[in-house]
Scaffold this motif. Structure first.
Motif: not given
Length: 108
Positions: A2, A87-91, A82, A78, A60, A4-5
């Motif tokens: 993945s 994009s640019s996803l944060h958990n 994705e 997330c 997005d 995402w962060k």
């Protein structure tokens, strides 16, 4: 793997306090009763099971911060977003329980 962060709740609260995020960037994927109990004013509620039907309303063009109670549902969301091309996803690590704790509120 993945893209995402994980994102620390302290950092999310800092961005919110500084006015650097718009409400639609912070997506709470818990259920209505959880939201009613405790939530961030600068967030929107989109329960996890509504996400597939809400894709047209989720922008997005800016980073998104996904939050749930403890970080499990938000990680799944997330992954799903994705897969849908977001994009640019944060958990948010630890979810609302961690955020509440930082704000002196006993979540659970």
């Amino acid at each position: 793997m993945s893209e995402w962060k994980e994102f620390e709740p302290e950092s999310l609260l800092k961005l919110l306090k500084e006015g650097q995020l718009e409400a639609e960037q912070v997506i709470d994927v818990r259920e209505q009763q959880e939201w009613d109990y405790y939530h961030l004013e600068s967030s929107i509620l989109l329960p996890m099971n509504t996400i597939p039907y809400s894709l047209g309303t989720i922008s997005d063009d800016k980073p998104l911060y996904i939050v749930c109670a403890h970080g499990v549902r938000s990680a799944a969301v997330c992954n799903y977003l994705e897969e849908q091309g977001y994009s640019s996803l944060h958990n948010v690590t630890g979810g609302m329980a961690a955020i509440a704790s930082l704000q002196g509120f006993q979540y659970d």
